[in-house]
Design a protein around this motif. Structure first.
Motif, mmCIF file in Angstrom:
data_model
loop_
_atom_site.group_PDB
_atom_site.id
_atom_site.type_symbol
_atom_site.label_atom_id
_atom_site.label_comp_id
_atom_site.label_asym_id
_atom_site.label_seq_id
_atom_site.Cartn_x
_atom_site.Cartn_y
_atom_site.Cartn_z
ATOM 1 N N LEU A 1 0.851 -1.197 0.000
ATOM 2 C CA LEU A 1 0.000 0.000 0.000
ATOM 3 C C LEU A 1 0.883 1.243 0.000
ATOM 4 O O LEU A 1 1.774 1.387 0.841
ATOM 5 N N SER A 2 0.648 2.139 -0.948
ATOM 6 C CA SER A 2 1.473 3.347 -1.026
ATOM 7 C C SER A 2 1.142 4.296 0.112
ATOM 8 O O SER A 2 0.035 4.259 0.668
ATOM 9 N N LEU B 1 0.087 -7.855 3.941
ATOM 10 C CA LEU B 1 -0.113 -6.439 3.657
ATOM 11 C C LEU B 1 1.101 -5.656 4.123
ATOM 12 O O LEU B 1 1.556 -5.823 5.256
ATOM 13 N N LEU B 2 1.632 -4.819 3.233
ATOM 14 C CA LEU B 2 2.818 -4.029 3.566
ATOM 15 C C LEU B 2 2.542 -2.578 3.229
ATOM 16 O O LEU B 2 1.959 -2.270 2.190
ATOM 17 N N GLY B 3 2.948 -1.689 4.117
ATOM 18 C CA GLY B 3 2.778 -0.267 3.861
ATOM 19 C C GLY B 3 3.983 0.517 4.320
ATOM 20 O O GLY B 3 4.509 0.292 5.414
ATOM 21 N N TYR B 4 4.443 1.427 3.472
ATOM 22 C CA TYR B 4 5.593 2.279 3.780
ATOM 23 C C TYR B 4 5.105 3.614 4.338
ATOM 24 O O TYR B 4 4.177 4.223 3.816
ATOM 25 N N ILE C 1 -2.487 2.439 6.536
ATOM 26 C CA ILE C 1 -3.476 1.970 5.564
ATOM 27 C C ILE C 1 -3.496 0.445 5.551
ATOM 28 O O ILE C 1 -4.555 -0.190 5.567
ATOM 29 N N ALA C 2 -2.292 -0.173 5.531
ATOM 30 C CA ALA C 2 -2.199 -1.637 5.550
ATOM 31 C C ALA C 2 -2.839 -2.195 6.812
ATOM 32 O O ALA C 2 -3.542 -3.215 6.784
ATOM 33 N N HIS C 3 -2.610 -1.537 7.950
ATOM 34 C CA HIS C 3 -3.188 -1.957 9.222
ATOM 35 C C HIS C 3 -4.719 -1.908 9.152
ATOM 36 O O HIS C 3 -5.415 -2.834 9.593
ATOM 37 N N GLY C 4 -5.257 -0.824 8.589
ATOM 38 C CA GLY C 4 -6.705 -0.689 8.487
ATOM 39 C C GLY C 4 -7.322 -1.693 7.532
ATOM 40 O O GLY C 4 -8.408 -2.234 7.788
ATOM 41 N N VAL C 5 -6.641 -1.976 6.413
ATOM 42 C CA VAL C 5 -7.137 -2.975 5.471
ATOM 43 C C VAL C 5 -7.136 -4.355 6.125
ATOM 44 O O VAL C 5 -8.059 -5.160 5.918
ATOM 45 N N ALA C 6 -6.115 -4.636 6.935
ATOM 46 C CA ALA C 6 -6.065 -5.912 7.651
ATOM 47 C C ALA C 6 -7.281 -6.075 8.553
ATOM 48 O O ALA C 6 -7.878 -7.157 8.628
#
Length: 434
Positions: free
Chosen positions: A208-209, A273-276, A282-287
């Motif tokens: 996730l960008s 899920l990976l987010g920089y 965002i990755a945490h919320g999608v999880a």
């Protein structure tokens, strides 16, 4: 980080510098300049040739030239390795090779082109059509584009002069007037995910960008290189950053949109899920959304993300903004990207972080953004809700640029222990990818 395109010519105007010549980025720049000089006659002939051709033939000739130059930049022996519809990011382009291609095409066409050209027009066929439009005299900049450029100039000036926080307030206010959507189904066209790698491992890595500019799939290009042919790696970008795209009305709608895209791209494989940076949250919320749907991810990786409870140190924030301003040349649709960032900053400012069950890794940059910070260690405070923390070489930006290989290796090693056995070796600890 040094902008070698600007620094090298000025520093070596009197005489060459053997010390600098040994640096990889400088070698690439010097080799490109030498190649450009050697090909001046051929490039002039290309411009003359295009002017004499019919429109359909012009596009075909431009496409041929773009494929040939792309092959040279990537180190391929033939343009056959660069299909017309191949995505530049998927075949190995990153920021350095994109600049190299831009330089070659500018010399060939006589048109001034942006640094992120290969990311703005992501296939050779689409790039050929764009260049043909430019050569025919269109695309010189409308009043709307000039206004967007002014917004970029204002934000860049603020970032360079320690007033980024004040400029962010301006962007957040401007974003209030942008059209928004409340349901994923309202979008005429969803942001297209970009596949950066394809492999046989029973795992899909979804990147996730960030929502802080310059945001885009290109930020993961070097990181994805060590996984090529071993692991499915996708990059997902957020709605609102391109021309004509509405912005989300609330955090929930963008997280649900990404959750749907993740399920579609994974093809039944377990998902990581990976987010920089801000993309980590965002990755945490999608999880959390996937867990609520009964399809929990295998793991979550946050790459140098930050605390949501401890405010940024003012000096660290300014140092990050100054480094960020050097990368704004890769930002396309400037007005859209800046106001979209303002919208996301406002949406996630008071966002309540959900608890998730997935194991979570923080890959943290070991080097500070501010070497002489009066308080703290010159880095943003780490995020909450993290199970494991590892540190890798580089600072907030270079860990996904010059040190992308070691960052990828840290993620690969942790996934091997937590999620699945690797089918191949991780990248060397100090590897870099170009």
């Amino acid at each position: 980080p040094i902008d070698w395109e600007k620094f090298l010519p000025a520093f070596t105007v009197g005489r060459p510098s053997p010390l600098l010549a040994d640096l990889p980025d400088v070698q690439r720049l010097l080799e490109a300049e030498q190649a450009a000089g050697e090909e001046t006659g051929a490039e002039a002939a290309l411009a003359t040739e295009l002017a004499a051709l019919a429109p359909a033939e012009q596009e075909e000739r431009l496409l041929e030239h773009i494929r040939a130059q792309s092959a040279v930049v990537l180190g391929h022996a033939s343009a056959e390795h660069v299909p017309p519809t191949a995505h530049f990011l998927e075949i190995g382009f990153d920021s350095l090779t994109a600049i190299d291609l831009r330089r070659r095409l500018s010399a060939a066409t006589g048109v001034r082109l942006p640094a992120g050209l290969a990311f703005d027009h992501p296939t050779p066929a689409r790039l050929a059509r764009h260049l043909l439009t430019r050569l025919r005299g269109a695309g010189h900049g409308t009043a709307e584009e000039r206004s967007a450029d002014m917004l970029v100039q204002l934000y860049r000036h603020a970032s360079e002069n320690g007033t980024a926080a004040e400029a962010m307030g301006m962007l957040m206010e401007a974003a209030r007037f942008r059209p928004s959507f409340q349901l994923p189904e309202e979008l005429d066209r969803r942001p297209a995910p970009v596949r950066l790698s394809q492999g046989d491992r029973p795992l899909a890595l979804m990147c996730l960008s960030p929502y802080v500019v310059p945001a885009g799939a290109h930020q993961y290009a070097r990181f994805a290189a060590p996984f090529r042919d071993r692991l499915d790696v996708w990059a997902l970008v957020h709605p609102g950053y391109e021309k004509g795209e509405p912005v989300p009305s609330d955090p929930d709608v963008v997280l649900r949109l990404h959750a749907q895209t993740v399920r579609e791209c994974a093809g039944g494989k377990p998902v990581v899920l990976l987010g920089y940076s801000s993309g980590g949250w965002i990755a945490h919320g999608v999880a959390a959304h996937l867990e609520a749907m009964g399809e929990p991810p295998a793991a979550v990786v946050m790459v140098d993300s930050f605390s949501r409870e401890v405010p940024f140190d003012h000096q660290v924030l300014n140092a990050m903004a100054q480094a960020q301003s050097q990368r704004l040349d890769f930002m396309r649709s400037g007005g859209e990207q800046l106001t979209a960032m303002g919208r996301y900053m406002r949406l996630f400012d008071g966002w309540a972080v959900p608890q998730i069950a997935a194991p979570t890794l923080l890959v943290r940059a070991s080097e500070p953004m501010l070497a002489d910070a009066a308080d703290g260690d010159g880095r943003a405070a780490p995020p909450e809700h993290v199970d494991t923390i590892v540190e890798v070489a580089g600072n907030h930006y270079s860990m996904l640029e010059d040190h992308a290989g070691s960052t990828a290796a840290a993620v690969d090693s942790w996934l091997a222990d937590v999620v699945t056995d690797p089918s191949g070796p991780a990248a060397p600890p100090d590897a870099t990818t170009a």
